[in-house]
Design a protein around this motif. Structure first.
Motif, short mmCIF file in Angstrom:
data_model
loop_
_atom_site.label_atom_id
_atom_site.label_comp_id
_atom_site.label_asym_id
_atom_site.label_seq_id
_atom_site.Cartn_x
_atom_site.Cartn_y
_atom_site.Cartn_z
N ILE A 88 0.68 -1.20 -0.02
CA ILE A 88 -0.02 0.16 -0.17
C ILE A 88 0.86 1.22 0.01
O ILE A 88 0.72 2.19 -0.69
CB ILE A 88 -1.16 0.05 1.18
CG1 ILE A 88 -1.92 -1.12 1.09
CG2 ILE A 88 -1.62 1.27 1.39
CD1 ILE A 88 -2.73 -1.28 2.37
N LYS A 89 1.86 1.36 0.98
CA LYS A 89 2.90 2.43 1.02
C LYS A 89 3.49 2.42 -0.49
O LYS A 89 3.60 3.64 -0.85
CB LYS A 89 3.94 2.08 2.01
CG LYS A 89 5.05 3.08 2.23
CD LYS A 89 5.98 2.55 3.03
CE LYS A 89 6.82 3.68 3.47
NZ LYS A 89 7.90 4.27 2.53
N SER A 90 3.91 1.56 -0.96
CA SER A 90 4.57 1.76 -2.46
C SER A 90 3.67 2.30 -3.45
O SER A 90 4.12 3.12 -4.27
CB SER A 90 5.28 0.49 -2.88
OG SER A 90 6.05 0.02 -2.01
N ALA A 91 2.40 1.88 -3.42
CA ALA A 91 1.50 2.16 -4.22
C ALA A 91 0.99 3.93 -4.19
O ALA A 91 1.02 4.44 -5.17
CB ALA A 91 0.08 1.42 -4.19
N ILE A 92 0.93 4.14 -2.85
CA ILE A 92 0.74 5.50 -2.87
C ILE A 92 1.90 6.33 -3.29
O ILE A 92 1.69 7.59 -3.94
CB ILE A 92 0.27 5.85 -1.28
CG1 ILE A 92 -1.07 5.17 -1.10
CG2 ILE A 92 0.09 7.26 -1.29
CD1 ILE A 92 -1.19 5.28 0.24
N GLU A 93 3.18 6.02 -2.59
CA GLU A 93 4.25 6.69 -3.20
C GLU A 93 4.67 6.71 -4.55
O GLU A 93 5.34 7.93 -4.90
CB GLU A 93 5.64 6.09 -2.26
CG GLU A 93 5.21 6.62 -0.86
CD GLU A 93 6.38 6.01 0.23
OE1 GLU A 93 6.58 6.73 1.05
OE2 GLU A 93 7.20 4.98 -0.41
N SER A 94 4.08 5.77 -5.49
CA SER A 94 4.60 5.79 -6.80
C SER A 94 3.38 6.76 -7.40
O SER A 94 3.81 7.24 -8.45
CB SER A 94 4.21 4.43 -7.30
OG SER A 94 3.01 4.07 -7.36
N LEU A 95 2.62 7.25 -6.79
CA LEU A 95 1.73 8.13 -7.68
C LEU A 95 2.14 9.61 -7.72
O LEU A 95 2.02 10.16 -8.91
CB LEU A 95 0.18 8.47 -6.75
CG LEU A 95 -0.46 6.78 -6.62
CD1 LEU A 95 -1.62 7.26 -5.61
CD2 LEU A 95 -0.76 6.57 -8.24
N GLU A 96 2.77 10.31 -6.91
CA GLU A 96 3.19 11.56 -6.83
C GLU A 96 4.24 11.71 -5.87
O GLU A 96 4.93 10.84 -5.61
CB GLU A 96 1.82 12.60 -6.20
CG GLU A 96 0.79 12.39 -7.05
CD GLU A 96 0.74 13.37 -8.30
OE1 GLU A 96 1.29 14.69 -8.06
OE2 GLU A 96 -0.31 13.26 -8.98
N GLU A 97 4.69 12.93 -5.66
CA GLU A 97 5.79 13.06 -4.69
C GLU A 97 5.17 13.02 -3.24
O GLU A 97 5.05 13.96 -2.31
CB GLU A 97 6.50 14.45 -4.79
CG GLU A 97 7.01 14.73 -6.07
CD GLU A 97 7.99 15.67 -6.18
OE1 GLU A 97 8.13 16.56 -5.23
OE2 GLU A 97 8.25 16.04 -7.40
N LEU A 98 4.63 11.83 -2.94
CA LEU A 98 4.11 11.77 -1.42
C LEU A 98 5.05 10.75 -0.69
O LEU A 98 5.60 9.83 -1.18
CB LEU A 98 2.60 10.94 -1.81
CG LEU A 98 1.73 11.69 -2.72
CD1 LEU A 98 0.54 10.59 -2.84
CD2 LEU A 98 1.14 12.67 -2.03
N THR A 99 4.78 10.61 0.59
CA THR A 99 5.58 10.20 1.44
C THR A 99 4.70 9.43 2.73
O THR A 99 3.86 10.31 2.90
CB THR A 99 6.69 10.96 2.35
OG1 THR A 99 7.25 11.46 1.46
CG2 THR A 99 7.21 9.99 3.19
N VAL A 100 4.66 8.18 2.80
CA VAL A 100 3.78 7.53 3.76
C VAL A 100 4.54 7.06 4.96
O VAL A 100 5.53 6.14 4.87
CB VAL A 100 3.12 6.17 2.77
CG1 VAL A 100 2.21 5.62 3.92
CG2 VAL A 100 2.40 6.69 1.78
N GLU A 101 3.72 7.20 6.04
CA GLU A 101 4.45 6.48 7.02
C GLU A 101 3.50 5.57 7.69
O GLU A 101 2.49 5.43 7.89
CB GLU A 101 4.35 7.66 8.39
CG GLU A 101 5.21 7.30 9.70
CD GLU A 101 5.18 8.48 10.68
OE1 GLU A 101 4.72 8.03 11.95
OE2 GLU A 101 5.05 9.50 10.34
N LEU A 102 4.14 4.26 7.78
CA LEU A 102 3.40 3.21 8.37
C LEU A 102 3.43 3.21 9.77
O LEU A 102 4.31 3.83 10.59
CB LEU A 102 4.03 1.76 7.88
CG LEU A 102 4.15 1.50 6.37
CD1 LEU A 102 4.98 0.34 6.11
CD2 LEU A 102 2.81 1.36 5.83
N PRO A 103 2.08 2.62 10.32
CA PRO A 103 2.08 2.68 11.86
C PRO A 103 3.03 1.61 12.53
O PRO A 103 3.47 0.84 11.96
CB PRO A 103 0.49 2.08 12.12
CG PRO A 103 0.41 1.43 10.87
CD PRO A 103 0.93 2.05 9.72
#
Length: 71
Positions: free
Chosen positions: A54-69
């Motif tokens: 999920i993290k990788s899918a979101i970060e591949s969209l734009e310049e987004l950074t995801v923090e996992l719990p």
């Protein structure tokens, strides 16, 4: 299960829609609700879902950074 992911870098409604569409298409994900103001996504999923996917899918969209719990 429900997991809340913190997302940095999103700032528009089109980002919200794109993230929700992308995440709900992943195996094991039942729903995704993005809140731009809180900069987070609530993901409803099966227990065996791969949060890193999920993290990788979101970060591949734009310049987004995801923090996992923390687990």
């Amino acid at each position: 299960m429900e997991t809340t992911l913190k997302i940095q870098g999103m700032n528009c409604v089109s980002c919200k829609a794109l993230i929700e569409e992308t995440v709900t298409a992943l195996p094991g994900v039942q729903a995704c609700e993005v809140d731009i103001n809180l900069k987070q996504a609530k993901v409803t999923h099966t227990p065996d879902v791969d949060l890193k996917a999920i993290k990788s899918a979101i970060e591949s969209l734009e310049e987004l950074t995801v923090e996992l719990p923390s687990q």
